[in-house]
Design a protein around this motif. Structure first.
Motif, PDB file in Angstrom:
ATOM      1  N   SER A  30      35.897  43.877  43.862  1.00  0.00           N
ATOM      2  CA  SER A  30      37.918  43.300  44.579  1.00  0.00           C
ATOM      3  C   SER A  30      36.704  41.856  46.232  1.00  0.00           C
ATOM      4  CB  SER A  30      38.645  44.120  45.233  1.00  0.00           C
ATOM      5  OG  SER A  30      37.626  44.512  46.421  1.00  0.00           O
ATOM      6  N   PHE A  38      44.693  41.466  41.801  1.00  0.00           N
ATOM      7  CA  PHE A  38      45.834  42.244  41.831  1.00  0.00           C
ATOM      8  C   PHE A  38      46.435  43.794  41.529  1.00  0.00           C
ATOM      9  CE2 PHE A  38      46.271  37.540  41.636  1.00  0.00           C
ATOM     10  CZ  PHE A  38      47.472  37.825  42.667  1.00  0.00           C
ATOM     11  N   PHE A  40      47.917  46.689  42.113  1.00  0.00           N
ATOM     12  CA  PHE A  40      49.484  46.905  42.338  1.00  0.00           C
ATOM     13  C   PHE A  40      50.579  48.422  42.328  1.00  0.00           C
ATOM     14  CE2 PHE A  40      51.746  47.399  37.927  1.00  0.00           C
ATOM     15  CZ  PHE A  40      50.960  46.822  37.401  1.00  0.00           C
ATOM     16  N   HIS A  74      41.762  44.234  50.633  1.00  0.00           N
ATOM     17  CA  HIS A  74      43.171  44.105  51.065  1.00  0.00           C
ATOM     18  C   HIS A  74      43.456  43.032  51.248  1.00  0.00           C
ATOM     19  CE1 HIS A  74      42.964  46.388  54.338  1.00  0.00           C
ATOM     20  NE2 HIS A  74      44.129  46.290  55.139  1.00  0.00           N
ATOM     21  N   SER A  77      41.850  40.267  48.316  1.00  0.00           N
ATOM     22  CA  SER A  77      42.828  40.548  47.242  1.00  0.00           C
ATOM     23  C   SER A  77      44.313  40.656  47.820  1.00  0.00           C
ATOM     24  CB  SER A  77      41.969  41.766  46.064  1.00  0.00           C
ATOM     25  OG  SER A  77      41.750  42.851  47.430  1.00  0.00           O
ATOM     26  N   TYR A  78      45.066  41.066  46.132  1.00  0.00           N
ATOM     27  CA  TYR A  78      46.068  41.669  46.871  1.00  0.00           C
ATOM     28  C   TYR A  78      46.421  43.223  46.082  1.00  0.00           C
ATOM     29  CZ  TYR A  78      45.896  36.734  47.217  1.00  0.00           C
ATOM     30  OH  TYR A  78      45.812  35.146  48.017  1.00  0.00           O
ATOM     31  N   ILE A  79      47.348  44.162  47.032  1.00  0.00           N
ATOM     32  CA  ILE A  79      47.902  45.394  46.489  1.00  0.00           C
ATOM     33  C   ILE A  79      49.364  44.982  46.962  1.00  0.00           C
ATOM     34  CG2 ILE A  79      48.313  47.409  46.830  1.00  0.00           C
ATOM     35  CD1 ILE A  79      45.183  47.929  48.749  1.00  0.00           C
ATOM     36  N   PHE A  80      50.207  45.404  45.589  1.00  0.00           N
ATOM     37  CA  PHE A  80      51.479  45.441  45.936  1.00  0.00           C
ATOM     38  C   PHE A  80      52.491  46.268  44.990  1.00  0.00           C
ATOM     39  CE2 PHE A  80      50.490  42.962  42.361  1.00  0.00           C
ATOM     40  CZ  PHE A  80      51.734  43.220  41.240  1.00  0.00           C
ATOM     41  N   HIS A 307      50.915  41.285  52.496  1.00  0.00           N
ATOM     42  CA  HIS A 307      50.502  40.254  51.971  1.00  0.00           C
ATOM     43  C   HIS A 307      50.331  39.932  50.256  1.00  0.00           C
ATOM     44  CE1 HIS A 307      46.217  38.108  51.757  1.00  0.00           C
ATOM     45  NE2 HIS A 307      45.802  38.979  51.176  1.00  0.00           N
ATOM     46  N   GLY A 308      50.172  41.007  50.025  1.00  0.00           N
ATOM     47  CA  GLY A 308      50.114  41.505  48.182  1.00  0.00           C
ATOM     48  C   GLY A 308      51.656  40.587  47.816  1.00  0.00           C
ATOM     49  N   ALA A 312      51.874  37.765  44.186  1.00  0.00           N
ATOM     50  CA  ALA A 312      52.386  38.616  43.552  1.00  0.00           C
ATOM     51  C   ALA A 312      53.756  37.482  43.234  1.00  0.00           C
ATOM     52  CB  ALA A 312      52.474  39.271  43.690  1.00  0.00           C
TER      53      ALA A 312
END
Ligand code: ATP
Ligand code: MG
Length: 330
Positions: A30, A38, A40, A74, A77-80, A307-308, A312
């Motif tokens: 990441s 991403f 998730f 985070h 990169s994107y956590i959702f 943020h994610g 997304a």
């Protein structure tokens, strides 16, 4: 910029298999500025085990905390959360029309999981799981999907679905590549090294959980089944020791061959004792971060999810709109 997409299902306490086969690598990758990542939490996928709502909610937040604890950056990169981006479920319905029952019947995960449950446990959701997973990946034009060995077949099906759709309707989806690491892609159950470690197992005696304390880790490793003989070595005839050596190899960054030399004549007892120390030591910093994040009043999980979600949704909604237009859906 290349895109990378992968997920961790909130179906139970995460295991060392999830960490070694997937999340450890996600944490390292990441930081790569040349890729957009991403990671998730597929909470819709978790409905196939009909969790009670409180448990699902807690496990979902906990999975986010473990992602951050594993080093997933985070900010870059994107956590959702899957359920917060409705395009996943909508695209799945569309993709259901580009996959056959014959293809889904061949999925080994479905065969494994459905064979473990009675008829009333054989849910359509479990059967259709790979199609939701295809939507998870195709919505983001993912180039790469880093997973453990067990998910490779699903990514290959995703490629087939995308190719079929593109052939009929013109170039719409990017064809993703599964990327599976060489060592540690399939960590086995400590009590039965013919089965993979799985967090949805009801019996945890053969699974090391990321949340296990020092004593529990030690007990589980010392009780792990071994193979006949007394030499610590790996090989097709030594599935139990091979698994333990791989765990040590990934957590110490030392090749299995070097560990085989070191422990060849140490005896199973000493080898296991040292492995327990390695695992305890390897998980401690993660457990510390996880605990802080789960603490009431800490809003980092919510901030990371917000943020994610933003990024997304932007990508997923655009891709879904493109697909609907192609299909004549007003
Ligand atoms: P479940 O039992 O609910 O399917 P799981 O432990 O298989 O849970 P998943 O959420 O399905 O976990 O998978 C998350 C990631 O962890 C995937 O990339 C998967 O390939 C990887 N993974 C799961 N189990 C293992 C394992 N035993 N060894 C290595 N990687 C694993
Ligand atoms: Mg799984």
């Amino acid at each position: 910029m290349k895109r990378v997409v992968s997920g961790i299902k909130p179906t139970g306490d995460l295991t060392l298999g999830n960490y070694i086969g997937a999340m450890k690598r996600w944490g390292q990758m990441s930081a790569d500025p040349d890729r957009e990542h991403f990671f998730f939490v597929p909470n819709l996928h978790a409905l196939t085990v009909r969790p009670d709502p409180e448990t699902l909610h807690r496990n979902s937040r906990s999975a986010v905390a473990w992602l951050i604890a594993s080093g997933v950056d985070h900010d870059h990169s994107y956590i959702f959360m899957q359920s917060q981006v409705p395009a996943h479920a909508e695209l799945m319905w569309i993709l259901n029309n580009y996959v056959t029952m014959g293809e889904l019947n061949r999925m080994t995960q479905f065969k494994d999981k459905s064979s473990k449950s009675a008829a009333e446990g054989q849910l359509v959701g479990l059967y259709d799981y790979p199609v939701l997973m295809a939507a998870d990946i195709l919505l983001y034009d993912a180039d790469e999907v880093p997973t453990g060995e067990d998910q490779k077949q699903h990514v290959e099906l995703t490629r087939d679905i995308a190719t079929r759709f593109n052939n009929i309707h013109g170039e719409t989806f990017k064809i993703p590549q599964p990327t599976v690491q060489e060592v540690g892609a399939r960590i086995m159950n400590l009590q039965d090294p013919t089965r993979k470690m799985s967090k949805s197992d009801t019996d945890d005696s053969g699974n090391i959980l990321l949340s296990d304390d020092e004593k529990t880790i030690e007990k589980k490793i010392l009780k792990a089944v071994t193979d006949s003989g007394s030499v610590v070595s790996s090989g097709a005839d030594k599935p139990a020791l091979s698994n333990l050596l791989v765990i040590m190899s990934v957590l110490t960054d030392k090749p299995v061959t070097e560990l085989e030399e070191k422990y060849a004549t140490a005896g199973y007892g000493r080898f296991k004792q040292e492995l327990a120390e390695v695992v305890v030591h390897g998980l401690k910093p993660l457990q510390h971060v996880h605990e802080q994040l789960m603490h009431e009043g800490n809003d980092k999980i919510d901030k990371a999810l917000e943020h994610g979600w933003w990024r997304a949704s932007e990508l997923a909604n655009a891709k879904l709109a493109q697909v609907k237009e192609v299909l004549g859906l007003l």
